[in-house]
Write a protein that holds these residues in place. Structure first.
Motif, short mmCIF file in Angstrom:
data_model
loop_
_atom_site.label_atom_id
_atom_site.label_comp_id
_atom_site.label_asym_id
_atom_site.label_seq_id
_atom_site.Cartn_x
_atom_site.Cartn_y
_atom_site.Cartn_z
N UNK A 596 0.79 -1.37 0.05
CA UNK A 596 0.12 -0.06 0.17
C UNK A 596 0.90 1.16 0.09
N UNK A 597 1.95 1.09 0.00
CA UNK A 597 3.18 2.24 -0.09
C UNK A 597 3.36 2.76 1.26
N UNK A 598 2.98 2.32 2.32
CA UNK A 598 3.22 2.59 3.69
C UNK A 598 4.29 1.90 4.20
N UNK A 599 5.10 2.84 5.20
CA UNK A 599 6.24 1.97 5.96
C UNK A 599 5.88 0.86 6.84
N UNK A 600 6.15 -0.05 6.86
CA UNK A 600 5.53 -1.27 7.56
C UNK A 600 6.68 -1.47 8.53
N UNK A 601 7.97 -1.13 8.48
CA UNK A 601 9.22 -1.67 9.37
C UNK A 601 9.87 -0.43 9.22
N UNK A 602 10.37 0.37 10.52
CA UNK A 602 11.27 1.41 10.42
C UNK A 602 12.87 1.11 10.17
N UNK A 603 13.22 -0.29 10.26
CA UNK A 603 14.49 -0.50 9.95
C UNK A 603 15.11 -1.02 11.09
N UNK A 604 16.00 -2.17 10.97
CA UNK A 604 16.88 -2.48 11.92
C UNK A 604 17.95 -1.40 12.52
N UNK A 605 18.17 -0.60 11.83
CA UNK A 605 19.25 0.48 12.06
C UNK A 605 18.71 1.12 13.13
N UNK A 606 17.51 1.57 13.18
CA UNK A 606 16.81 2.33 14.20
C UNK A 606 16.79 1.59 15.73
N UNK A 607 16.48 0.39 15.60
CA UNK A 607 16.66 -0.52 16.67
C UNK A 607 17.97 -0.49 17.55
N UNK A 608 18.84 -0.79 16.64
CA UNK A 608 20.25 -1.09 17.23
C UNK A 608 20.92 0.25 17.62
N UNK A 609 20.60 1.36 16.87
CA UNK A 609 21.46 2.75 17.38
C UNK A 609 20.97 3.30 18.52
N UNK A 610 21.98 3.82 19.35
CA UNK A 610 21.53 4.57 20.36
C UNK A 610 20.70 5.84 20.13
N UNK A 611 19.76 6.11 21.06
CA UNK A 611 18.75 7.30 20.80
C UNK A 611 19.56 8.62 21.64
N UNK A 612 19.10 9.70 20.82
CA UNK A 612 19.57 10.79 21.48
C UNK A 612 18.31 11.37 22.07
N UNK A 613 18.56 11.61 23.44
CA UNK A 613 17.18 11.94 24.16
C UNK A 613 17.60 13.60 24.93
N UNK A 614 16.58 14.11 25.25
CA UNK A 614 16.62 15.37 26.00
C UNK A 614 16.66 15.21 27.39
N UNK A 615 17.97 15.55 27.77
CA UNK A 615 18.15 15.20 29.35
C UNK A 615 18.89 16.34 30.14
N UNK A 616 18.37 16.91 31.12
CA UNK A 616 19.24 17.77 31.93
C UNK A 616 20.30 17.19 32.55
N UNK A 617 21.34 18.25 32.78
CA UNK A 617 22.68 17.53 33.66
C UNK A 617 22.13 17.07 34.87
N UNK A 618 22.85 16.12 35.32
CA UNK A 618 22.41 15.26 36.49
C UNK A 618 23.83 15.39 37.64
N UNK A 619 23.66 14.90 38.74
CA UNK A 619 24.94 14.86 39.76
C UNK A 619 25.52 13.78 39.50
N UNK A 620 26.66 13.63 40.21
CA UNK A 620 27.30 12.24 40.50
C UNK A 620 28.36 11.96 39.20
N UNK A 621 28.05 10.80 38.54
CA UNK A 621 28.96 10.18 37.52
C UNK A 621 28.91 11.24 36.44
N UNK A 622 27.90 12.01 36.11
CA UNK A 622 28.11 12.76 34.77
C UNK A 622 29.09 13.71 34.65
N UNK A 623 29.62 14.19 35.98
CA UNK A 623 30.73 15.34 36.09
C UNK A 623 31.77 14.92 35.33
#
Length: 644
Positions: A596-623
């Protein structure tokens, strides 16, 4: 102007700190089905090894982004070899440099399975290795099947036998945790007779009697009932009363009948788990007339999580071949095969159980037998869901029996039949009119709410697969946000969601066929290259669900003919399958579009690749990773602006 520039810089730096990569927990499942499944699952692993993703800023094989690999029966062979062999690299083991393009296939390619790869073991003669294990079993008193498994699948890769699993190391460049499924089938004193004739019988007989209590799939769900009607049309009927499994009823019946059923179990690299949870379980095993007396009952309180040191005893370490033997033990499920092997030995060896001593509530140890994980679950999904991953890729290439090849091409090519048959139990579906669909440990594998996200997920899976098939594409799609249900048999606490990517291969996608050279798998005169999704060429007719050699042959023992139990695969169809399954990964890497011309699967690439997320700075190990440093730079710039 200077003040404005500094302020903009400060805001830019702060915004930069708000982006961070988040690692999703990814699991891959490799299905059961003997060498047929093992060969195909290794092909998928090959495909994931051939594709790359960014890991810590570096291009790496996608397989390194996964966290778990769960295998059942034939799939566990692949998982074990991948994790524990130290004789070569991942690239060589999985033939990563080999072809994954159908246009590159030649007869020479089909005749050549790389010697240092994993793949030759699936086409190697099996019976000689079984015969070699007989004298060792006689001399040592050890169970026969793990010795045979050592010869067949571990020794060719230099994996040492007899070594404690607690000191058997996973190779350094392997990033995943292996999960091998098995099944607890009762005390050793009633083995194998209880398994042959008693186990599951009473519980599922009573479950059939309770079927009217189960919730039916509503008549208003017309699309689902259309699927059932199609299945009945191609099979000649039989699926007439589909209902939703009630695991609470099953638990109650299990308690009333002494848990005489196949109890799920699995092993990882470091520990062995019998995941049954809930209240204390009293295990009682009745005798078998003229064979064995009843076993003394005992109590366990799960989940039982044991180290391999705890499962070992002096002079009897729990080994890798023991765990793999437990996961693949078709021998204990086949009285005919046991008879065949014992006919080659002066004393019976085939009926010796693969066992381990587990703690009871009283503090005593009880020696219990284990067998093939496929009798509880074909996919490997339940044990993986127990680990609470974020994403699952479940690869499924059923063997000829599980694919229903015996029913003919119209049944096998029905997507409705395959999806219902292979995945229906994961959504809690059971055919109340067919006791054979209930008398199986697989009814315990209810994992997901059928109506997750407010729509019938089985209908969605069928519709999507049919659209992809009609477009000539491989059958790959993700069902997002599946609601996980409570399952005490697998120790799963529900109430969360998971994305599951289903990969199903029964037959050959048309776009793969279209790219093949004309001289590869040529059809008989007057026929198309494929019909109903399978090659018409006799040599390749069962690809990718390859029929082992000798499967239709019989051996005479004392005047009785029994099946020859073929295991090894014909090399050229096996090689075609290896290329085909890795092509599926390549083809679906960036997504798939339906008819039908519609995307049925977004791809293995997007499953394996790390996501970029919006995240404020946190304490501890992030320093330490620069986030705080950037944050303070932005803060300092802002202060300069206001104090200037």
């Amino acid at each position: 102007m200077m003040k404005l520039t500094v302020a903009i810089l400060a805001l830019t730096l702060c915004n930069a700190t708000a982006k961070a990569s988040q690692k999703k927990k990814i699991g891959i499942t490799l299905n059961a089905g003997g060498n047929t499944a093992g060969n195909a699952m290794a092909g998928f692993m090959r495909g994931f090894q051939q594709q790359t993703v960014k890991i810590n800023g570096e291009d790496r094989p996608a397989l390194e982004a996964a966290d778990y690999i769960a295998g059942s029966s034939g799939g566990s062979i692949v998982a074990t070899i991948y994790h524990y062999q130290h004789s070569t690299t991942n690239d060589e083991l999985l033939d990563a440099a080999g072809p994954n393009d159908p246009s590159q296939i030649t007869n020479e390619v089909l005749d050549t399975i790389p010697e240092n790869s994993m793949f030759p073991v699936f086409s190697a003669p099996v019976f000689p290795s079984l015969q070699i294990a007989i004298p060792v079993a006689l001399a040592t008193g050890k169970p026969f099947w793990p010795l045979a498994i050592q010869n067949l699948f571990l020794q060719p890769f230099g994996i040492e036998g007899g070594k404690p699993l607690s000191s058997t190391k996973i190779r350094d460049d392997v990033k995943t945790t292996p999960i091998l499924l098995t099944s607890l089938v009762g005390p050793v004193e009633v083995f194998p007779f209880h398994l042959d004739s008693v186990i599951n019988r009473d519980i599922y007989t009573e479950y059939n009697e309770n079927v009217p209590m189960l919730e039916m799939v509503g008549e208003e769900d017309t699309e689902f009932h259309d699927i059932i009607d199609e299945i009945n049309e191609v099979t000649g009927g039989g699926v007439t009363d589909v209902r939703l499994t009630d695991l609470n009823i099953l638990r109650s019946l299990a308690e009333d009948n002494g848990f005489q059923l196949n109890l799920p179990a699995f092993g990882t690299a470091t520990e062995f788990t019998i995941p049954l949870s809930g209240s204390v379980a009293t295990l009682e095993y009745e005798g078998v007339e003229n064979q064995t007396d009843a076993a003394e009952p005992f109590d366990i309180e799960g989940p039982l999580i044991l180290t391999y040191e705890e499962l070992s005893s002096e002079g009897n370490p729990f080994t890798l071949e023991t765990l793999l033997g437990m996961s693949t033990d078709i021998l204990s499920l086949n009285p005919g095969l046991r008879a065949l092997l014992d006919s080659q030995s002066p004393f019976p060896v085939a009926g010796r159980p693969i066992s381990a001593s587990i703690p009871t509530v009283s503090g005593e140890l009880r020696e219990v037998a284990f067998t093939d994980g496929g009798i509880n679950d074909l996919s490997g999904l339940p044990a993986l869901i127990k680990m609470k991953p974020d994403r699952v890729i479940t690869c499924f290439v059923p063997n000829p029996a599980d694919a229903g090849l015996r029913f003919g091409p119209e049944v096998v090519s029905s997507i409705s039949y395959q999806v219902y048959n292979l995945f229906g139990k994961n959504f809690g579906l059971v055919d109340a009119a067919n006791p054979a669909s209930i008398v199986s440990g697989r009814v315990l594998s209810h994992l997901f709410d059928l109506y997750s996200n407010g729509e019938n997920q089985l209908v969605k899976l069928v519709d999507t697969f049919e659209s992809l098939r009609d477009a000539g594409e491989p059958l790959v799609t993700t069902l997002e946000g599946l609601d996980v249900v409570d399952n005490e048999f697998w120790g799963i606490e529900g109430g969360w969601t998971v994305d599951v990517t289903f990969v199903l291969m029964v037959g050959v996608p048309q776009k793969f066929v279209d790219e093949l050279p004309e001289d590869i798998a040529p059809p008989p005169a007057g026929r198309n290259k494929t019909e109903l999704g399978f090659f018409t060429n006799e040599e390749f007719a069962s690809v990718p669900n390859v029929i082992p050699l000798g499967r239709d042959e019989f051996i005479e023992i004392d005047g009785t003919f029994i099946p020859a139990f073929g295991f090894e695969l014909p090399e050229r169809p096996a090689r075609m399958t290896q290329i085909l399954t890795s092509w599926v990964v390549k083809r679906a890497w960036n997504g798939l579009v339906g008819i039908d011309g519609e995307v049925k699967f977004g791809g293995f690439r997007e499953l394996f690749e790390e996501e970029e997320i919006e995240e404020p700075p946190t304490s501890g190990s992030r320093i330490l990773n620069g986030t705080w440093i950037t944050y303070f730079m932005a803060l300092a710039a802002t202060l300069l602006f206001f104090n200037a």
